[in-house]
Design a protein around this motif. Sequence first.
Motif, PDB file in Angstrom:
ATOM      1  N   LYS A  15       1.122  -1.242   0.035  1.00 17.51           N
ATOM      2  CA  LYS A  15      -0.140  -0.270   0.379  1.00 17.51           C
ATOM      3  C   LYS A  15       0.979   1.636  -0.156  1.00 17.51           C
ATOM      4  O   LYS A  15       1.848   1.502   0.283  1.00 17.51           O
ATOM      5  N   VAL A  16       0.286   2.168  -0.591  1.00 15.04           N
ATOM      6  CA  VAL A  16       1.001   3.651  -0.492  1.00 15.04           C
ATOM      7  C   VAL A  16      -0.220   4.678   0.251  1.00 15.04           C
ATOM      8  O   VAL A  16      -0.526   4.717   0.274  1.00 15.04           O
ATOM      9  N   ALA A  17       0.789   4.945   1.522  1.00 16.33           N
ATOM     10  CA  ALA A  17      -0.487   5.973   1.788  1.00 16.33           C
ATOM     11  C   ALA A  17       0.039   7.885   2.199  1.00 16.33           C
ATOM     12  O   ALA A  17       1.520   7.708   1.744  1.00 16.33           O
ATOM     13  N   THR A  18      -0.327   7.903   2.216  1.00 13.20           N
ATOM     14  CA  THR A  18      -0.323   9.880   2.550  1.00 13.20           C
ATOM     15  C   THR A  18      -1.010  10.581   3.394  1.00 13.20           C
ATOM     16  O   THR A  18      -2.035   9.789   3.805  1.00 13.20           O
ATOM     17  N   ILE A  19      -0.310  12.092   3.580  1.00 13.80           N
ATOM     18  CA  ILE A  19      -1.452  12.762   4.646  1.00 13.80           C
ATOM     19  C   ILE A  19      -2.251  13.511   3.624  1.00 13.80           C
ATOM     20  O   ILE A  19      -1.242  14.056   2.616  1.00 13.80           O
ATOM     21  N   GLU A  20      -3.714  13.188   3.890  1.00 10.78           N
ATOM     22  CA  GLU A  20      -4.468  14.337   3.387  1.00 10.78           C
ATOM     23  C   GLU A  20      -3.927  16.324   3.484  1.00 10.78           C
ATOM     24  O   GLU A  20      -3.090  16.243   4.810  1.00 10.78           O
ATOM     25  N   SER A  21      -3.680  17.342   2.811  1.00 15.30           N
ATOM     26  CA  SER A  21      -4.378  16.834   1.388  1.00 15.30           C
ATOM     27  C   SER A  21      -3.505  16.581   0.025  1.00 15.30           C
ATOM     28  O   SER A  21      -3.094  16.311  -1.089  1.00 15.30           O
ATOM     29  N   SER A  22      -2.281  17.273  -0.254  1.00 11.10           N
ATOM     30  CA  SER A  22      -1.586  17.541  -1.247  1.00 11.10           C
ATOM     31  C   SER A  22      -1.043  16.282  -1.459  1.00 11.10           C
ATOM     32  O   SER A  22       0.298  16.652  -2.525  1.00 11.10           O
ATOM     33  N   GLY A  23      -0.421  15.358  -0.341  1.00 11.74           N
ATOM     34  CA  GLY A  23       0.143  14.132  -0.744  1.00 11.74           C
ATOM     35  C   GLY A  23      -0.731  13.054  -1.604  1.00 11.74           C
ATOM     36  O   GLY A  23       0.333  12.361  -2.023  1.00 11.74           O
ATOM     37  N   ILE A  24      -1.718  13.644  -1.304  1.00 14.60           N
ATOM     38  CA  ILE A  24      -2.232  12.764  -2.095  1.00 14.60           C
ATOM     39  C   ILE A  24      -1.894  12.399  -4.067  1.00 14.60           C
ATOM     40  O   ILE A  24      -2.098  11.595  -5.192  1.00 14.60           O
ATOM     41  N   ALA A  25      -2.191  13.422  -4.595  1.00  9.90           N
ATOM     42  CA  ALA A  25      -1.612  13.217  -5.878  1.00  9.90           C
ATOM     43  C   ALA A  25      -0.774  12.643  -6.493  1.00  9.90           C
ATOM     44  O   ALA A  25      -0.428  12.067  -7.529  1.00  9.90           O
ATOM     45  N   PRO A  26       0.596  12.608  -5.392  1.00  9.30           N
ATOM     46  CA  PRO A  26       1.517  11.575  -5.989  1.00  9.30           C
ATOM     47  C   PRO A  26       1.888  10.892  -5.969  1.00  9.30           C
ATOM     48  O   PRO A  26       2.174   9.827  -5.960  1.00  9.30           O
ATOM     49  N   ALA A  27       0.884  10.628  -4.490  1.00  5.36           N
ATOM     50  CA  ALA A  27       0.732   9.363  -4.206  1.00  5.36           C
ATOM     51  C   ALA A  27      -0.319   8.216  -5.201  1.00  5.36           C
ATOM     52  O   ALA A  27       0.045   7.001  -5.176  1.00  5.36           O
ATOM     53  N   LEU A  28      -1.662   8.947  -5.116  1.00  6.40           N
ATOM     54  CA  LEU A  28      -2.092   8.290  -6.210  1.00  6.40           C
ATOM     55  C   LEU A  28      -1.459   7.586  -7.656  1.00  6.40           C
ATOM     56  O   LEU A  28      -1.776   6.471  -7.618  1.00  6.40           O
TER      57      LEU A  28
END
Length: 192
Positions: A53-66
Amino acid sequence: MEVLKEKILKDGNALDENILKVDSFINHQVDASLMQQIGNEFANHFKDYKITKVATIESSGIAPALMTAQALGVPMLILKKAPSSILNDNLLHTEVVSFTKKNSYELTLSKKFVNENDHVLIIDDFLANGEAATGAIRLMRKAHATIAGIGILIEKSFQPGRGKLEEQGFEVYSLARIAKLGKGIIEFVEES
Ligand code: 5GP
């Protein structure tokens, strides 16, 4: 990553010696093509790490993590910021001190989505003092998952985040490492 460094020089805005504004391509308007290249770069670097799984913190990490999750063929998890503790048995939570806002927030993760079989790659836009990444690691540990590594778009290498994470034994892979910021000044770490 040259393309990211060029974009930072062209469109990034150093407000002072601590803060870099990147709202025209990462934090507010998002450069989708750049995010896709970033996702491919992280996926390529971590391809043999058996990431689930790839995890990120909302919200600015969402685009690169996706984009990274898509390239690796695994789900993405969004760690949610909540203003205060939420009483819910299914939620794991931990407190994080915000670098930019100088306050603290509760970071949460549902137990439903992570377990001891997960090997998680954490992605974030910036690394400064390492509080956000450390909070994400704490949550993953509470869920009994293991950490594959930490992928960062922009590391401010003059701040202590990398050192703190490396001291705990984590690999930090940063695509752009900034040595110095100042009003109108952006200098990268010289890579050998
Ligand atoms: P840390 O937790 O490592 O101290 O800070 C990382 C978090 O603070 C990142 O998730 C990012 O949202 C925010 N942050 C830290 N430094 C900067 C910066 O220079 N510019 C922007 N836009 N956000 C930053």
